[in-house]
Design an enzyme around this catalytic site. Structure first.
Site, PDB file in Angstrom:
ATOM      1  N   LYS A   1    -100.472  57.562 -44.491  1.00  0.00           N
ATOM      2  CA  LYS A   1    -101.645  58.316 -44.973  1.00  0.00           C
ATOM      3  C   LYS A   1    -102.025  57.847 -46.357  1.00  0.00           C
ATOM      4  O   LYS A   1    -101.818  58.670 -47.400  1.00  0.00           O
ATOM      5  CB  LYS A   1    -101.462  59.887 -44.904  1.00  0.00           C
ATOM      6  CG  LYS A   1    -100.731  60.255 -43.652  1.00  0.00           C
ATOM      7  CD  LYS A   1     -99.466  60.357 -43.658  1.00  0.00           C
ATOM      8  CE  LYS A   1     -98.968  61.304 -42.426  1.00  0.00           C
ATOM      9  NZ  LYS A   1     -99.158  61.082 -41.141  1.00  0.00           N
TER      10      LYS A   1
ATOM     11  N   LYS B   1     -93.886  67.048 -45.910  1.00  0.00           N
ATOM     12  CA  LYS B   1     -92.713  66.589 -45.768  1.00  0.00           C
ATOM     13  C   LYS B   1     -92.002  66.184 -47.226  1.00  0.00           C
ATOM     14  O   LYS B   1     -92.441  65.474 -48.037  1.00  0.00           O
ATOM     15  CB  LYS B   1     -92.693  65.170 -45.325  1.00  0.00           C
ATOM     16  CG  LYS B   1     -93.026  65.050 -43.768  1.00  0.00           C
ATOM     17  CD  LYS B   1     -94.469  64.921 -43.575  1.00  0.00           C
ATOM     18  CE  LYS B   1     -94.753  64.902 -42.054  1.00  0.00           C
ATOM     19  NZ  LYS B   1     -96.380  64.617 -41.777  1.00  0.00           N
TER      20      LYS B   1
ATOM     21  N   ASP C   1    -110.544  51.596 -56.166  1.00  0.00           N
ATOM     22  CA  ASP C   1    -110.639  50.814 -57.033  1.00  0.00           C
ATOM     23  C   ASP C   1    -109.175  50.340 -57.754  1.00  0.00           C
ATOM     24  O   ASP C   1    -108.180  49.803 -56.972  1.00  0.00           O
ATOM     25  CB  ASP C   1    -111.446  51.430 -58.163  1.00  0.00           C
ATOM     26  CG  ASP C   1    -112.759  51.861 -58.165  1.00  0.00           C
ATOM     27  OD1 ASP C   1    -113.440  51.009 -56.894  1.00  0.00           O
ATOM     28  OD2 ASP C   1    -113.430  52.718 -58.563  1.00  0.00           O
TER      29      ASP C   1
ATOM     30  N   ASP D   1     -81.779  69.413 -56.808  1.00  0.00           N
ATOM     31  CA  ASP D   1     -81.078  69.844 -58.183  1.00  0.00           C
ATOM     32  C   ASP D   1     -82.300  69.879 -59.206  1.00  0.00           C
ATOM     33  O   ASP D   1     -82.057  69.727 -60.479  1.00  0.00           O
ATOM     34  CB  ASP D   1     -80.077  68.845 -58.617  1.00  0.00           C
ATOM     35  CG  ASP D   1     -78.817  68.877 -57.819  1.00  0.00           C
ATOM     36  OD1 ASP D   1     -78.843  70.026 -57.135  1.00  0.00           O
ATOM     37  OD2 ASP D   1     -77.939  68.043 -57.903  1.00  0.00           O
TER      38      ASP D   1
END
Length: 482
Positions: free
Chosen positions: A402, A225, A407, A230
């Site tokens: 996702k 995705k 850490d 530009d």
């Protein structure tokens, strides 16, 4: 009489067809063995082909073959694209990051040539409404070109709003190029895409699935995705173009996801990814030598890489980066994913980290958009809980983010689910961000999401119905191809 003279033509045809079929099965087994895959996976395919030859051959035809070695773009064209990436951080020793982050940077570069850009700026969107409002504004302001790539481009309220903007910009002379995944958008009426094409939008499906190519295309999906406007503004994340990210869906009130808007040098990497896929579709190379994204709208020093992966890659790029990041974690590992079907290596890395007292937390949806994938994900929970991994079931809707947060300095976010399909079969793209402030912000959001989740305990989970446990175990057998 001689035996052979008694054989009828029909019997001869039967023997010939049987011999051809046996030859095909043996050839498939030979290919499986010579590809030198994971021994467990190879043995599984050989077993299926021997004992269930008809079913096994069909499954292998659709799901077993490898695309490794296929070239999406020629070396000559790739060099042309790389020549546009002139400004990047060459000396990572000067960056204020950990040695572990430096190793991940080197690994990502070795795997797929991922360039590190150290002057970028980002906006993080967890609300579909906010993300699409900003995206629509940026699209309306486009002057030269729009490159837009989504797994799903729906013909709904959001989809039509985006389509109208693209059509308007195309009429204004802006070069509008769109890629959608043919399988991901299979349910969308083709008239919707044809209307865009007739209005001047250059729109193409990735791996169009038609009958002659059905078997060798249906399993390979472009899940990325990405948007580039530009050469100055880029978008990447988990949100498709669909109403569910703004108005919710049947499975819950909201679809919780993450998307990034970025400016700076990293936009060049997004451009290269899109240009490679565009070249594969129609053999046209998109070059942009005019824009200069070195420090444009990016005063902060925010090191980032774009890592891409797919079935044509020599290595499972994103899976290896995830493994390196997890294996080197010292304090915490936080994962948000709609589907949790880890490879054996990644599962062992997570279990090892938890047993070493690293704070490992995994968040998945209580109710997914796929019951089968829900059961498959649940099959890994008990083993995780036994090792001390904290499991959260997101209860407010569909957890579709996702995110991997390691850490205090590393974040990976993009299109990659924590499952076999994303690691091995899909074309994916993730941002790797090496920044303490961004990591802190993502952690804060993770803990906000915990408030809308239920934490599982081992004793309670073991009390679930035996029928559910059995279904989970059966579905898990198919995890590599789900």
């Amino acid at each position: 009489m001689d035996f052979w003279s008694d054989i009828t033509i029909n019997q001869w045809m039967t023997y010939i067809c049987f011999a051809i079929y046996i030859a095909i099965i043996i050839s498939c087994i030979y290919v499986v063995l010579t590809e030198n895959r994971n021994p467990i996976k190879s043995l599984a395919w050989v077993t299926v082909l021997i004992f269930l030859p008809v079913v096994g051959w069909i499954f292998y035809l659709f799901f077993g073959r490898s695309l490794k070695g296929m070239q999406l773009i020629s070396r000559h064209k790739k060099r042309k694209l790389l020549n546009t990436q002139t400004e990047h951080c060459q000396d990572i020793s000067t960056l204020d990051i950990s040695d572990h982050s430096r190793q991940i940077i080197k690994l990502a570069h070795s795997l797929c040539g991922a360039t590190l850009y150290d002057h970028n700026d980002i906006a993080i969107y967890h609300s579909g409404s906010d993300k699409f409002d900003m995206l629509k504004e940026d699209l309306r302001n486009a002057q030269r070109y729009i490159h837009l790539q989504y797994y799903i481009f729906s013909n709904d309220r959001i989809g039509r709003e985006i389509a109208e903007i693209l059509i308007d910009k195309a009429k204004q002379g802006v070069n509008v190029n769109v890629i959608y995944d043919h399988v991901g958008s299979f349910s969308i009426d083709s008239k919707f895409f044809k209307s865009l094409s007739k209005a001047g939008v250059n729109i193409h499906p990735f791996f169009r699935v038609t009958f002659p190519q059905l078997a060798n295309r249906i399993n390979w999906r472009n899940h990325r995705k990405i948007t580039i406007i530009d050469g100055k503004i880029g978008y990447i994340g988990g949100m498709n173009i669909a109403d569910r990210y703004v108005y919710g869906a049947k499975i819950g009130k909201i679809w919780r996801d993450t998307h990034i808007r970025t400016t700076g040098g990293i936009v060049k990497a997004l451009q290269q990814s899109f240009a490679t896929d565009w070249n594969f579709i129609n053999d046209i190379l998109l070059l942009d030598n005019e824009s200069d994204t070195r420090r444009l709208d990016a005063p902060s020093k925010l090191p980032m890489q774009l890592i891409t992966s797919g079935p044509t890659s020599t290595w499972p790029n994103i899976a290896l980066v995830f493994h390196k990041a997890i294996a080197g974690a010292k304090k915490s590992i936080y994962i948000q994913t709609p589907y949790f079907l880890p490879t054996e290596a990644l599962m062992r890395a997570l279990l090892t980290a938890a047993l070493a007292k690293v704070d490992v937390r995994i968040m998945i949806p209580r109710k997914s958009d796929s019951k089968i994938l829900n059961y498959a994900s649940f099959s890994y929970i008990e083993e995780c809980l036994k090792a001390g991994i904290k499991i959260y079931l997101y209860d407010k809707g569909m957890m579709h983010s996702k995110n991997l947060i390691i850490d205090n300095e590393f974040v990976s976010t993009g299109s990659t689910n924590f499952d076999f399909r994303s690691f091995e079969h899909n074309f994916e793209a993730n941002l790797l961000i090496y920044d303490k402030e961004t990591t802190t912000r993502m952690k804060e959001t993770f803990f906000e999401d915990i408030k809308d989740s239920v934490k599982l305990s081992l004793s309670a989970w073991q009390q679930r119905p035996k029928t559910q446990s059995l279904i989970e175990s059966i579905v898990r057998l198919f995890a590599p191809i789900l």
